[in-house]
Design an enzyme around this catalytic site. Sequence first.
Site, PDB file in Angstrom:
ATOM      1  N   ARG A 139     -20.441   4.762   7.088  1.00 52.08           N
ATOM      2  CA  ARG A 139     -20.224   5.246   5.712  1.00 52.08           C
ATOM      3  C   ARG A 139     -18.789   5.732   5.595  1.00 52.08           C
ATOM      4  NH1 ARG A 139     -22.269   9.124   9.021  1.00 52.08           N
ATOM      5  NH2 ARG A 139     -21.134  11.093   9.007  1.00 52.08           N
ATOM      6  N   LYS A 159     -30.786  15.062  24.712  1.00 50.79           N
ATOM      7  CA  LYS A 159     -30.530  14.898  23.280  1.00 50.79           C
ATOM      8  C   LYS A 159     -31.737  14.282  22.601  1.00 50.79           C
ATOM      9  CE  LYS A 159     -25.506  14.226  23.344  1.00 50.79           C
ATOM     10  NZ  LYS A 159     -24.425  13.255  23.042  1.00 50.79           N
TER      11      LYS A 159
HETATM   12  C1  MV4 Z   1     -22.132  15.676  23.978  1.00 51.69           C
HETATM   13  C2  MV4 Z   1     -21.245  16.663  24.467  1.00 51.69           C
HETATM   14  C3  MV4 Z   1     -20.906  16.611  25.814  1.00 51.69           C
HETATM   15  N1  MV4 Z   1     -21.440  15.671  26.629  1.00 51.69           N
HETATM   16  N2  MV4 Z   1     -22.639  14.748  24.808  1.00 51.69           N
HETATM   17  C4  MV4 Z   1     -22.680  17.520  19.571  1.00 51.69           C
HETATM   18  C5  MV4 Z   1     -23.465  16.911  18.441  1.00 51.69           C
HETATM   19  C6  MV4 Z   1     -23.497  15.446  18.686  1.00 51.69           C
HETATM   20  N3  MV4 Z   1     -22.584  14.764  17.775  1.00 51.69           N
HETATM   21  C7  MV4 Z   1     -23.058  15.222  20.090  1.00 51.69           C
HETATM   22  N4  MV4 Z   1     -22.475  16.470  20.540  1.00 51.69           N
HETATM   23  C8  MV4 Z   1     -22.046  16.573  21.831  1.00 51.69           C
HETATM   24  N5  MV4 Z   1     -22.507  15.650  22.679  1.00 51.69           N
HETATM   25  C9  MV4 Z   1     -22.304  14.753  26.108  1.00 51.69           C
HETATM   26  N6  MV4 Z   1     -22.832  13.835  26.947  1.00 51.69           N
HETATM   27  C10 MV4 Z   1     -20.740  17.618  23.584  1.00 51.69           C
HETATM   28  C11 MV4 Z   1     -21.166  17.590  22.288  1.00 51.69           C
HETATM   29  C12 MV4 Z   1     -20.652  18.624  21.416  1.00 51.69           C
HETATM   30  C13 MV4 Z   1     -19.791  18.302  20.423  1.00 51.69           C
HETATM   31  C14 MV4 Z   1     -19.442  16.975  20.231  1.00 51.69           C
HETATM   32  C15 MV4 Z   1     -18.554  16.705  19.231  1.00 51.69           C
HETATM   33  C16 MV4 Z   1     -18.023  17.713  18.449  1.00 51.69           C
HETATM   34  C17 MV4 Z   1     -18.403  19.008  18.623  1.00 51.69           C
HETATM   35  C18 MV4 Z   1     -19.288  19.335  19.627  1.00 51.69           C
HETATM   36  C19 MV4 Z   1     -19.669  20.660  19.827  1.00 51.69           C
HETATM   37  C20 MV4 Z   1     -20.532  20.942  20.830  1.00 51.69           C
HETATM   38  C21 MV4 Z   1     -21.041  19.927  21.630  1.00 51.69           C
END
Ligand code: MV4
Length: 451
Positions: free
Chosen positions: A292, A158
Amino acid sequence: MFKRILIANRGEIALRIIRACREMGIKTIAVFSDADKDSLHVKFADHAVNIGPALSRKSYLNMACIIGAAKETGADAIHPGYGFLSENAEFAKACFDGGITFIGPSAHTIAMAGDKSAARKILTEMGIPVIPGSDDIVVSPEAACSIADRVGYPVILKAAGGGGGRGMRIARTPEELSSAFAVAAGEAGAAFGNPNLYLEKYIEKPRHIEIQILGDSHGNYIHLGERECSIQMRYQKLIEESPSCFVDETLRRKLGETAIRIAKAVNYTNAGTMEFLVDKDKNFYFMEINARVQVEHPVTEAVTGIDIVEQQILMAAGRALAIKQEDVRFNGWSMECRINASDPNDNFMPSPGQIASVIFPGGPGVRVDTHIYDNYMVTPFYDSLIGKLIVWAKDRPSAIRRMQRALAEFEITGIETTIGFYRRVFENEQFQKGEIDTHFLDTMGQTAKRG
Ligand code: MV4
C-alpha cells in the site's frame, strides 16, 4: 486515463489522494461515515457519498457499500489509501470483478504479500536473506526449542496471524522459551483469533529500514531509496526520515536491488514497500512487504521530487513508468513527525475531542499533511493520526533545526497531541547524532515522561 476516482479512505490520506487527482484533472468521489460529515475530504472532493455509521466495520470497511458507491457515481477506479481495505485481497478482487480498477497490486499479489510463510519460502529459495527461524508455525514448546537450538538464542516468538508486535515474546534460554510459548499463543489468539506462532532468531537492537519501490504492468521496476523508521513506540512509527544515516552507498544499492528482486518474484505492481531489519553490522534481513502507499511516503517524495500517489494512478491506468532508475536523484534530507491526538504523558492514550484552535507551521521546506482545522472534532472512532509534519533541508543537521523551528510554531489547543513529545526528542543528543535504533525510545522514554 481515469475520469473519476473514488477514495475509499478518510483524513489526511484522503486529502492527499484528492490533491493528486485534482492536479491530474481527474474528478474525485469521497466516501464518508456519519462521524466524518464535516471532514475536509468531503469538502474538497467533487462528489461525496455517505456510506454509513461511524463504526469502521459498517462504513470504511464495508466493501459492498463502497463498491456500490463507486458504481452509482461512475467511478473508474478506487484508491484505498492505507489501512482499512488497502491490503484486503478480497476487496481488490471485488473491485476487479466489478470492473473497477483497484489502485494497488493485484489481489493475488496482496494475498502473497500477506502470507509470511509462503513469502519466506520463495525468498529463501532465491537466496534473499530472511531472518533465520522456523519455516512454518511452531506447534509446541518442544518444537520451538529444537529450532532455537539450530538458530541460536536469543529467539523471538511471533504471531502468524498478524504483525505490529502483538503476541511477540523474546526468549534467551530454553526455559524462558517454554514458558513464553503459552503466553505468546494466548496473546496471539486474543489479538488475531489465531494462536499460531512462528520463531525467529532475535536481532538485537535492529534498525527498521524500508525501501520504496514502483513497478508498472510492463515489467519495469525502480526503487526510490530508503526510509529509516526505527523511532517507534510500541511498534507504532512516530518519526521517519530519508535517507537513513546508517545506510551507506553499498548498503543502499544492496537493499534497492533486493527490494526489486522481491517485487519481481511476487509480480508486484504499483507502489510498494519492502521492510528490512538491519543489525549493527549492516546485515539486513527481509521482514515484510507493505502492499500500500504508506503514511510516511512524503519523506521519499521530498528527497526524490517524485509524486508517489500520481505514479500510483498512472501505473494503475496501465502507463509504463516514465522514470528510469538512473533518473532517480536523492537530494537533501527529509524527516516526518506523526501528529497524533494522543497524550505522551499518559502512555500515548488517544485524546479525541474538539480542537479549539490550530496554528500551522510553514515557510521554507515545511509541509503539513492534515485534515484538521479550528473547531474540528477529533472523533474516537478511528486512528489517532491527525496530521504529519514533514520538513526538507540540505542535510540532517539542517533538517533537525528546521523541524525544531516548525514544531515551535505548531500549536493545537483543546486536545492533547504528540507535538511536545517531538520537541523533546529533537533536543535529544543521541537522536541528533543519529544514534537511533528500534529501542531508542525505550531509553529516552524515561526523559520523555519527566520532560
Ligand atoms: C523483530 C525484531 C528483532 N528480531 N524480529 C516489531 C514489530 C514487527 N514489525 C517486527 N518487530 C520486530 N521484529 C526479529 N527476529 C525486532 C522487532 C522490533 C521492531 C522492529 C521494527 C521497528 C521497531 C521495533 C521495535 C521493537 C521490536
